[in-house]
Design a protein around this motif. Structure first.
Motif, mmCIF file in Angstrom:
data_model
loop_
_atom_site.group_PDB
_atom_site.id
_atom_site.type_symbol
_atom_site.label_atom_id
_atom_site.label_comp_id
_atom_site.label_asym_id
_atom_site.label_seq_id
_atom_site.Cartn_x
_atom_site.Cartn_y
_atom_site.Cartn_z
ATOM 1 N N PRO A 1 0.823 -1.218 0.000
ATOM 2 C CA PRO A 1 0.000 0.000 0.000
ATOM 3 C C PRO A 1 0.852 1.260 0.000
ATOM 4 C CG PRO A 1 -0.827 -1.585 1.592
ATOM 5 C CD PRO A 1 0.495 -2.115 1.120
ATOM 6 N N LEU A 2 0.380 2.253 -0.733
ATOM 7 C CA LEU A 2 1.018 3.563 -0.847
ATOM 8 C C LEU A 2 2.357 3.527 -1.578
ATOM 9 C CD1 LEU A 2 0.187 5.251 2.590
ATOM 10 C CD2 LEU A 2 -1.010 5.477 0.412
ATOM 11 N N ALA B 1 -8.832 6.462 6.275
ATOM 12 C CA ALA B 1 -9.052 5.267 5.464
ATOM 13 C C ALA B 1 -10.481 5.278 4.951
ATOM 14 C CB ALA B 1 -8.794 4.019 6.302
ATOM 15 N N GLU C 1 -10.891 -1.122 -0.374
ATOM 16 C CA GLU C 1 -9.678 -1.017 -1.175
ATOM 17 C C GLU C 1 -9.854 0.127 -2.174
ATOM 18 O OE1 GLU C 1 -9.153 -4.855 -2.907
ATOM 19 O OE2 GLU C 1 -8.245 -5.696 -1.098
ATOM 20 N N THR D 1 -1.099 5.108 -6.994
ATOM 21 C CA THR D 1 -0.858 4.214 -5.866
ATOM 22 C C THR D 1 -2.142 3.488 -5.509
ATOM 23 O OG1 THR D 1 0.221 4.035 -3.711
ATOM 24 C CG2 THR D 1 -1.352 5.843 -3.995
ATOM 25 N N GLY E 1 -4.366 1.301 -2.090
ATOM 26 C CA GLY E 1 -4.478 1.155 -0.651
ATOM 27 C C GLY E 1 -5.449 0.065 -0.261
ATOM 28 N N ASP E 2 -5.256 -0.453 0.943
ATOM 29 C CA ASP E 2 -6.148 -1.455 1.500
ATOM 30 C C ASP E 2 -7.298 -0.794 2.251
ATOM 31 O OD1 ASP E 2 -4.625 -3.571 0.523
ATOM 32 O OD2 ASP E 2 -3.393 -3.699 2.326
ATOM 33 N N THR F 1 -5.982 1.585 4.817
ATOM 34 C CA THR F 1 -4.910 2.504 4.415
ATOM 35 C C THR F 1 -5.463 3.915 4.254
ATOM 36 O OG1 THR F 1 -3.867 0.712 3.145
ATOM 37 C CG2 THR F 1 -3.090 2.967 2.739
#
Length: 262
Positions: A24-25, A207, A211, A234, A236-237, A240
């Protein structure tokens, strides 16, 4: 890759979960990615993210001046989603997708009757599977149309000028940001949005609870993962924080794909 096993064709398997970047990221800078041929009609792409298990792919696609597609209508069993970054593409010399336009084409939509670009184009594209060409040599309609049984809760967003979409506050994002919803699935919660971050913003991006993927269209935004600038990408989850963002001095415009709720 965090102890994971690398599957073929890119993508990373970590504890049985596929993701389109190694972690992530992770910042993918499009300007540093090589161009590679795409298909047999002169297209090329910069691959940003790939889930090798499903064929889910996000790319920048370059379309040359005076390009013409195969000239045969076809459909895919996967979704195509496009934001036009530069130039224009036409289906019929009547309707043009141009810079700043968005479309969401569900699976099983017949299209591609006579695709071409007179001036060339560059497009940010996403699909949720491999785009196999299923040819339709005698299309029932002269323009895009769905095959029987085609269904997508988002509908078929044929052409949406993003400049015409009203930006609103959204509880999923910092209060100062304004969000343009381009398409949304009322059943799963998946959606595609553009976030407008005002100049001088300082705060914390939370967050999203899903996802997500993000691509910087203009400006820059800084945070835990560093500085994201135009054409950075990018992922993320669920947990994230979006871009790890904490500030944007010049302001920033971000295209965000937010996937189904877990």
């Amino acid at each position: 890759s965090q102890g994971g096993l690398r599957p073929p064709y890119g993508g990373v398997l970590i504890m049985g979960v596929m993701r389109k970047t190694e972690y992530p990221l992770q910042r993918i800078r499009a300007s540093e990615m090589p161009w590679e041929p795409l298909g047999t009609h002169g297209l090329r792409r910069r691959l940003l993210g790939l889930d090798a298990a499903t064929g889910h792919v996000t790319s920048i696609v370059g379309i040359p001046e005076n390009w013409r597609g195969g000239g045969v209508a076809h459909y895919h069993d996967a979704v195509e989603e496009v934001y036009m970054l530069e130039g224009s593409v036409t289906l019929d010399d009547v309707h043009y997708w141009k810079q700043g336009d968005y479309f969401y084409r569900p699976a099983r939509i017949v299209h591609g009757h006579d695709e071409k670009s007179h001036i060339g184009a560059m497009a940010l594209t996403r699909s949720n599977g491999i785009l196999v060409l299923n040819l339709v040599h005698e299309p029932a309609e002269p323009i895009e149309y769905p095959l029987p049984g085609a269904h997508d809760p988002r509908g078929h967003v044929f052409s949406l000028p993003v400049a015409d979409v009203v930006a609103k506050a959204d509880p999923a994002f910092p209060a100062e940001w304004r969000i343009k919803t381009l398409s949304a699935d009322p059943e799963s919660g998946a959606r595609t949005v553009i976030a407008e971050v005002p100049a001088g913003w300082h705060g914390t991006a939370a967050a999203l609870g899903t996802e997500w993927e993000a691509f910087i269209l203009s400006g820059s935004i800084d945070g835990a993962a560093g500085d994201f600038v135009p054409q950075d990408y990018t992922t993320g989850d669920v947990d994230t924080p979006l871009l790890g963002a904490t500030c944007s001095e010049p302001g920033c415009t971000i295209l965000i794909w937010q996937f189904a709720r877990p």
